[in-house]
Design an enzyme around this catalytic site. Structure first.
Site, PDB file in Angstrom:
ATOM      1  N   THR A 126      -6.000 -46.751 -12.194  1.00  0.00           N
ATOM      2  CA  THR A 126      -4.999 -47.697 -13.033  1.00  0.00           C
ATOM      3  C   THR A 126      -3.560 -47.869 -12.252  1.00  0.00           C
ATOM      4  O   THR A 126      -2.872 -46.795 -11.606  1.00  0.00           O
ATOM      5  CB  THR A 126      -4.278 -46.783 -14.803  1.00  0.00           C
ATOM      6  OG1 THR A 126      -3.605 -46.816 -14.934  1.00  0.00           O
ATOM      7  CG2 THR A 126      -4.685 -45.794 -14.007  1.00  0.00           C
ATOM      8  N   ASP A 127      -2.292 -48.466 -12.372  1.00  0.00           N
ATOM      9  CA  ASP A 127      -1.141 -47.843 -11.944  1.00  0.00           C
ATOM     10  C   ASP A 127       0.325 -46.754 -12.607  1.00  0.00           C
ATOM     11  O   ASP A 127       0.414 -46.417 -12.225  1.00  0.00           O
ATOM     12  CB  ASP A 127      -0.265 -49.705 -12.558  1.00  0.00           C
ATOM     13  CG  ASP A 127      -0.593 -50.184 -14.022  1.00  0.00           C
ATOM     14  OD1 ASP A 127      -1.009 -49.212 -14.838  1.00  0.00           O
ATOM     15  OD2 ASP A 127       0.832 -50.708 -14.607  1.00  0.00           O
ATOM     16  N   GLU A 128      -0.923 -46.502 -13.712  1.00  0.00           N
ATOM     17  CA  GLU A 128      -0.001 -45.000 -13.806  1.00  0.00           C
ATOM     18  C   GLU A 128      -0.567 -44.129 -13.048  1.00  0.00           C
ATOM     19  O   GLU A 128       0.628 -43.235 -13.321  1.00  0.00           O
ATOM     20  CB  GLU A 128      -0.725 -44.740 -15.376  1.00  0.00           C
ATOM     21  CG  GLU A 128      -0.734 -45.975 -16.114  1.00  0.00           C
ATOM     22  CD  GLU A 128      -1.018 -45.333 -17.782  1.00  0.00           C
ATOM     23  OE1 GLU A 128      -0.674 -44.372 -18.061  1.00  0.00           O
ATOM     24  OE2 GLU A 128      -1.438 -46.328 -18.655  1.00  0.00           O
ATOM     25  N   TYR A 154      -3.155 -38.225 -18.868  1.00  0.00           N
ATOM     26  CA  TYR A 154      -4.321 -39.060 -18.757  1.00  0.00           C
ATOM     27  C   TYR A 154      -4.008 -39.843 -17.037  1.00  0.00           C
ATOM     28  O   TYR A 154      -4.935 -39.495 -16.781  1.00  0.00           O
ATOM     29  CB  TYR A 154      -3.911 -40.148 -19.537  1.00  0.00           C
ATOM     30  CG  TYR A 154      -4.509 -41.594 -19.671  1.00  0.00           C
ATOM     31  CD1 TYR A 154      -6.090 -41.587 -19.026  1.00  0.00           C
ATOM     32  CD2 TYR A 154      -3.882 -42.821 -18.664  1.00  0.00           C
ATOM     33  CE1 TYR A 154      -6.403 -42.712 -18.569  1.00  0.00           C
ATOM     34  CE2 TYR A 154      -4.200 -43.763 -18.379  1.00  0.00           C
ATOM     35  CZ  TYR A 154      -5.834 -43.738 -18.284  1.00  0.00           C
ATOM     36  OH  TYR A 154      -5.836 -45.297 -17.672  1.00  0.00           O
ATOM     37  N   ALA A 156      -2.723 -37.831 -14.737  1.00  0.00           N
ATOM     38  CA  ALA A 156      -2.926 -36.494 -13.381  1.00  0.00           C
ATOM     39  C   ALA A 156      -4.817 -36.888 -13.655  1.00  0.00           C
ATOM     40  O   ALA A 156      -5.178 -36.731 -11.924  1.00  0.00           O
ATOM     41  CB  ALA A 156      -2.126 -35.450 -14.582  1.00  0.00           C
ATOM     42  N   LYS A 158      -6.342 -39.266 -13.892  1.00  0.00           N
ATOM     43  CA  LYS A 158      -6.921 -40.430 -12.887  1.00  0.00           C
ATOM     44  C   LYS A 158      -6.383 -40.776 -11.601  1.00  0.00           C
ATOM     45  O   LYS A 158      -7.316 -40.959 -10.608  1.00  0.00           O
ATOM     46  CB  LYS A 158      -5.989 -41.597 -13.775  1.00  0.00           C
ATOM     47  CG  LYS A 158      -6.646 -42.056 -15.150  1.00  0.00           C
ATOM     48  CD  LYS A 158      -8.870 -42.495 -14.464  1.00  0.00           C
ATOM     49  CE  LYS A 158      -8.801 -44.019 -14.222  1.00  0.00           C
ATOM     50  NZ  LYS A 158     -10.415 -44.458 -15.016  1.00  0.00           N
TER      51      LYS A 158
HETATM   52  P1  NAD Z   1     -12.006 -47.516 -23.193  1.00  0.00           P
HETATM   53  O1  NAD Z   1     -11.839 -45.932 -23.846  1.00  0.00           O
HETATM   54  O2  NAD Z   1     -12.049 -48.743 -24.318  1.00  0.00           O
HETATM   55  O3  NAD Z   1     -13.616 -47.105 -23.263  1.00  0.00           O
HETATM   56  C1  NAD Z   1     -14.326 -46.540 -22.130  1.00  0.00           C
HETATM   57  C2  NAD Z   1     -15.326 -46.224 -22.478  1.00  0.00           C
HETATM   58  O4  NAD Z   1     -15.881 -44.838 -21.686  1.00  0.00           O
HETATM   59  C3  NAD Z   1     -15.969 -46.148 -24.071  1.00  0.00           C
HETATM   60  O5  NAD Z   1     -17.097 -46.963 -24.003  1.00  0.00           O
HETATM   61  C4  NAD Z   1     -16.294 -44.543 -23.682  1.00  0.00           C
HETATM   62  O6  NAD Z   1     -17.960 -44.540 -25.112  1.00  0.00           O
HETATM   63  C5  NAD Z   1     -16.898 -44.244 -22.333  1.00  0.00           C
HETATM   64  N1  NAD Z   1     -16.120 -43.229 -22.158  1.00  0.00           N
HETATM   65  C6  NAD Z   1     -16.082 -42.114 -22.508  1.00  0.00           C
HETATM   66  N2  NAD Z   1     -16.758 -40.619 -21.497  1.00  0.00           N
HETATM   67  C7  NAD Z   1     -17.727 -41.076 -21.428  1.00  0.00           C
HETATM   68  C8  NAD Z   1     -18.831 -40.109 -20.117  1.00  0.00           C
HETATM   69  N3  NAD Z   1     -18.052 -39.067 -20.613  1.00  0.00           N
HETATM   70  N4  NAD Z   1     -20.076 -40.546 -20.051  1.00  0.00           N
HETATM   71  C9  NAD Z   1     -20.213 -41.850 -20.818  1.00  0.00           C
HETATM   72  N5  NAD Z   1     -19.456 -42.868 -21.222  1.00  0.00           N
HETATM   73  C10 NAD Z   1     -18.326 -41.779 -21.068  1.00  0.00           C
HETATM   74  O7  NAD Z   1     -11.388 -47.874 -21.970  1.00  0.00           O
HETATM   75  P2  NAD Z   1     -10.645 -49.403 -21.077  1.00  0.00           P
HETATM   76  O8  NAD Z   1      -9.788 -49.820 -22.040  1.00  0.00           O
HETATM   77  O9  NAD Z   1     -12.155 -49.955 -20.923  1.00  0.00           O
HETATM   78  O10 NAD Z   1     -10.431 -48.171 -19.791  1.00  0.00           O
HETATM   79  C11 NAD Z   1     -11.768 -48.807 -18.824  1.00  0.00           C
HETATM   80  C12 NAD Z   1     -11.441 -48.055 -17.482  1.00  0.00           C
HETATM   81  O11 NAD Z   1     -10.199 -49.161 -16.809  1.00  0.00           O
HETATM   82  C13 NAD Z   1     -10.353 -47.018 -17.753  1.00  0.00           C
HETATM   83  O12 NAD Z   1     -11.156 -45.781 -16.271  1.00  0.00           O
HETATM   84  C14 NAD Z   1      -8.918 -47.397 -17.574  1.00  0.00           C
HETATM   85  O13 NAD Z   1      -8.073 -46.219 -17.187  1.00  0.00           O
HETATM   86  C15 NAD Z   1      -8.826 -47.926 -17.101  1.00  0.00           C
HETATM   87  N6  NAD Z   1      -7.744 -49.194 -16.818  1.00  0.00           N
HETATM   88  C16 NAD Z   1      -7.417 -49.260 -18.145  1.00  0.00           C
HETATM   89  C17 NAD Z   1      -6.300 -49.875 -18.600  1.00  0.00           C
HETATM   90  C18 NAD Z   1      -5.836 -50.165 -20.132  1.00  0.00           C
HETATM   91  O14 NAD Z   1      -5.157 -51.546 -20.196  1.00  0.00           O
HETATM   92  N7  NAD Z   1      -7.143 -50.457 -20.718  1.00  0.00           N
HETATM   93  C19 NAD Z   1      -5.726 -50.211 -17.522  1.00  0.00           C
HETATM   94  C20 NAD Z   1      -6.316 -50.099 -16.082  1.00  0.00           C
HETATM   95  C21 NAD Z   1      -7.148 -49.493 -15.576  1.00  0.00           C
HETATM   96  P1  TYD Z   2      -0.893 -48.207 -24.844  1.00  0.00           P
HETATM   97  O1  TYD Z   2      -1.073 -49.313 -25.192  1.00  0.00           O
HETATM   98  O2  TYD Z   2      -1.202 -47.243 -25.812  1.00  0.00           O
HETATM   99  O3  TYD Z   2      -0.757 -47.921 -23.290  1.00  0.00           O
HETATM  100  P2  TYD Z   2      -0.190 -47.476 -22.003  1.00  0.00           P
HETATM  101  O4  TYD Z   2       0.471 -46.140 -22.297  1.00  0.00           O
HETATM  102  O5  TYD Z   2      -1.263 -46.610 -21.344  1.00  0.00           O
HETATM  103  O6  TYD Z   2       1.089 -47.949 -20.972  1.00  0.00           O
HETATM  104  O7  TYD Z   2       0.881 -48.282 -25.040  1.00  0.00           O
HETATM  105  C1  TYD Z   2       2.171 -49.488 -23.853  1.00  0.00           C
HETATM  106  C2  TYD Z   2       3.335 -49.193 -24.870  1.00  0.00           C
HETATM  107  O8  TYD Z   2       3.684 -49.001 -25.685  1.00  0.00           O
HETATM  108  C3  TYD Z   2       4.114 -47.729 -24.023  1.00  0.00           C
HETATM  109  O9  TYD Z   2       5.367 -47.707 -23.669  1.00  0.00           O
HETATM  110  C4  TYD Z   2       3.839 -46.656 -25.940  1.00  0.00           C
HETATM  111  C5  TYD Z   2       3.879 -47.998 -26.428  1.00  0.00           C
HETATM  112  N1  TYD Z   2       3.558 -47.682 -27.743  1.00  0.00           N
HETATM  113  C6  TYD Z   2       4.625 -47.621 -29.050  1.00  0.00           C
HETATM  114  O10 TYD Z   2       5.286 -48.320 -28.846  1.00  0.00           O
HETATM  115  N2  TYD Z   2       3.645 -47.175 -30.263  1.00  0.00           N
HETATM  116  C7  TYD Z   2       2.519 -46.598 -29.816  1.00  0.00           C
HETATM  117  O11 TYD Z   2       1.874 -46.893 -31.476  1.00  0.00           O
HETATM  118  C8  TYD Z   2       1.510 -47.148 -29.390  1.00  0.00           C
HETATM  119  C9  TYD Z   2       0.531 -46.879 -29.679  1.00  0.00           C
HETATM  120  C10 TYD Z   2       1.973 -47.131 -27.972  1.00  0.00           C
END
Ligand code: NAD
Ligand code: TYD
Length: 341
Positions: A126-128, A154, A156, A158
Site C-alpha cells: 500500500t502507499d500508506e 496498519y 507499520a 505492512k
Molecule cells: P480486505 O480486508 O477486504 O480482505 C482481506 C482478506 O484477507 C479477507 O478475505 C480476510 O479473510 C483475509 N485474511 C485476513 N487474515 C488472514 C489470514 N491470517 N489468513 C488468510 N486469510 C486472511 O482487504 P483488501 O482491501 O481486499 O486488501 C487486500 C490487500 O491489498 C491488503 O494486503 C491491503 O493491505 C492491500 N491494499 C488495499 C488497498 C485498499 O484500498 N483496500 C489499497 C492498497 C493496498
Molecule cells: P479508509 O477508507 O479507512 O481508507 P484509509 O484510511 O486506508 O485511507 O478512509 C479513507 C479516508 O476517509 C481517510 O482519510 C479517513 C476517512 N474516513 C472518514 O472520514 N470517515 C469514516 O467513517 C472512515 C471509515 C474514513
C-alpha cells in the site's frame, strides 16, 4: 497450466482479482487461501469457485504446515499475496491481529516459497507505507524511492512485511515483486471503509461520519484497474522491484462525500456529520505511478465519475450482500468506533 496461490481471495481486492482472471479466461489455475475473518466472505467468490480452475481453501496464512501442504498438493509456483488485516481504524483499536497476519503471515509465505520453490511472489502492499505528504505542495508525490515512514499500526505492519519481502530477495534470491497502491473503491468493498460505509449508511437512512475537517486527501483507483496492474506486474515485472500503482485522482474526503451525496440525491446539511478525527490521521497520499507506466505500459482505464456511479449502483443492486454484513460483529465494531467515543 500454471497454478497460482491467491491469499485473501475472499476479501475486497482478492475476490475482484480472481473474478477478473476468470472473466478474461486467463490460462491459470487459482488456489484461493482465505481464513474468512470478519471481512472475508465466501459469497464474494462462491459463484466462480469450481474444482478445476478456482479451488477455495479456508485456512490461515500463519499456519506453516497448511501452507506447505497446499504448496505440495497443488504444485504452487506463483503467489499473489493479498491476505491482510486492512483497516486503519481497527489497527488503532487493537494492533495484535495486524502484527500476526500482516508480518508473521507474510514471513510464513516467504519461507515456504524459499524452501519449496517459487517462480514469482507478488506482495500486494500500500502507499500508506510512505507515510503522509504535505497538503499544500502538490508537486510532492510518493515514488518508489520515497523513504518508508508508516504512521498507523496498519501501515507499520505492512511496512515490516515489505521489508521481509525485500530481505528474501537480497538474502535468498527469491523472485519477489512488490506493488504499492493507493485507495481502491468498487464492488465487494467491506462497508467499514469510507466509500461503501457512506453509500450504505445513506441507503439505511443514516448520516455519513466525516473525520476531522474532511480535508484529508486520498488518490482513488477503481479496483479493476488495481487488479489489472497486479496481473501486469506479475507477468512483466522485474524481480526485486517495487511498482507504485495509482489513479492520478487526488480528492479530499469532502469532495468524495459531495460526489456520493449528489449521486444519491442527498443534501449535505442533513446527511453529513463531522466526527472526532482519527488519531494520527495521514493528511495526504499521492502516487507517482510513472514507473509502471514507463516500464510495463500500465495505466488506469476507468474514470472516477463513471466508476463511482457503477459502484453505487452495485451497492443498490446487492443490498442482501451488505445488509448481511452490517449486523453481528460489525455492530460491536461500529459502536466502539463511532458511537461510544
Ligand atoms: P480486505 O480486508 O477486504 O480482505 C482481506 C482478506 O484477507 C479477507 O478475505 C480476510 O479473510 C483475509 N485474511 C485476513 N487474515 C488472514 C489470514 N491470517 N489468513 C488468510 N486469510 C486472511 O482487504 P483488501 O482491501 O481486499 O486488501 C487486500 C490487500 O491489498 C491488503 O494486503 C491491503 O493491505 C492491500 N491494499 C488495499 C488497498 C485498499 O484500498 N483496500 C489499497 C492498497 C493496498
Ligand atoms: P479508509 O477508507 O479507512 O481508507 P484509509 O484510511 O486506508 O485511507 O478512509 C479513507 C479516508 O476517509 C481517510 O482519510 C479517513 C476517512 N474516513 C472518514 O472520514 N470517515 C469514516 O467513517 C472512515 C471509515 C474514513
Amino acid at each position: 497450466m500454471r497454478t497460482t496461490l491467491v491469499t485473501g481471495s475472499a476479501g475486497f481486492i482478492g475476490s475482484n482479482f480472481v473474478r477478473m482472471l476468470r472473466g478474461r479466461n486467463e490460462p491459470v489455475r487459482v488456489i484461493c487461501l482465505d481464513k474468512l475473518t470478519y471481512c472475508g466472505n465466501l459469497a464474494n467468490v462462491a459463484d466462480i469457485v469450481d474444482k478445476d480452475r478456482v479451488v477455495f481453501v479456508r485456512g490461515d496464512i500463519c499456519d506453516a504446515a497448511l501452507v506447505a501442504e497446499l504448496w505440495k498438493q497443488y504444485d504452487i509456483r506463483e503467489v499473489v499475496h493479498f491476505a491482510a488485516e486492512s483497516h486503519v481504524d481497527r489497527s488503532i483499536l487493537d494492533s495484535g491481529p495486524f502484527v500476526q497476519t500482516n508480518i508473521v503471515g507474510t514471513q510464513v509465505l516467504l519461507d515456504t516459497a524459499r524452501k519449496l520453490g517459487c517462480d514469482r511472489y507478488l506482495q500486494v502492499s500500500t502507499d500508506e507505507v510512505y507515510g503522509s505528504l504535505p497538503e499544500h505542495d502538490k508537486s510532492a508525490m510518493f515514488t518508489e524511492e520515497t523513504p518508508l515512514a508508516p504512521n498507523s499500526p496498519y501501515s507499520a505492519s505492512k511496512t515490516a512485511a515489505d521489508c521481509m519481502v525485500r530481505a528474501y530477495f537480497h538474502t535468498f534470491g527469491l523472485p519477489v515483486l512488490t506493488t504499492r497502491c493507493s485507495n481502491n473503491y468498487g464492488p465487494y468493498h467491506f462497508p467499514e471503509k469510507m466509500i461503501p460505509l457512506f453509500v450504505t449508511n445513506l441507503m439505511e437512512g443514516k448520516k455519513v461520519p466525516l473525520y476531522g475537517d474532511g480535508m484529508n486527501i486520498r488518490d482513488w483507483l477503481y479496483v479493476v484497474d488495481h487488479c489489472d496492474a497486479i496481473w501486469t506486474v506479475l507477468n512483466k515485472g522485474k524481480p526485486g522491484e517495487v511498482y507504485n500503482i495509482g489513479g492520478n485522482n487526488e480528492m479530499t474526503n469532502r469532495e468524495v462525500t459531495e460526489i456520493v451525496l449528489r449521486e444519491m440525491g442527498k443534501p449535505w446539511d442533513q446527511w453529513v456529520q463531522y466526527v472526532k478525527d482519527r488519531p494520527g490521521h495521514d493528511r495526504r497520499y499521492a502516487i507517482d505511478a510513472s514507473k509502471i507506466r514507463r516500464e510495463l505500459g500500465w495505466e488506469p482505464k476507468y474514470r472516477f465519475d463513471t466508476a463511482i456511479r457503477q459502484t453505487i449502483q452495485w451497492y443498490k443492486d446487492n443490498e442482501t450482500w451488505w445488509r448481511a454484513i452490517k449486523s453481528g460483529e460489525y455492530l460491536t465494531y461500529y459502536e466502539k468506533q463511532y458511537v461510544s467515543r
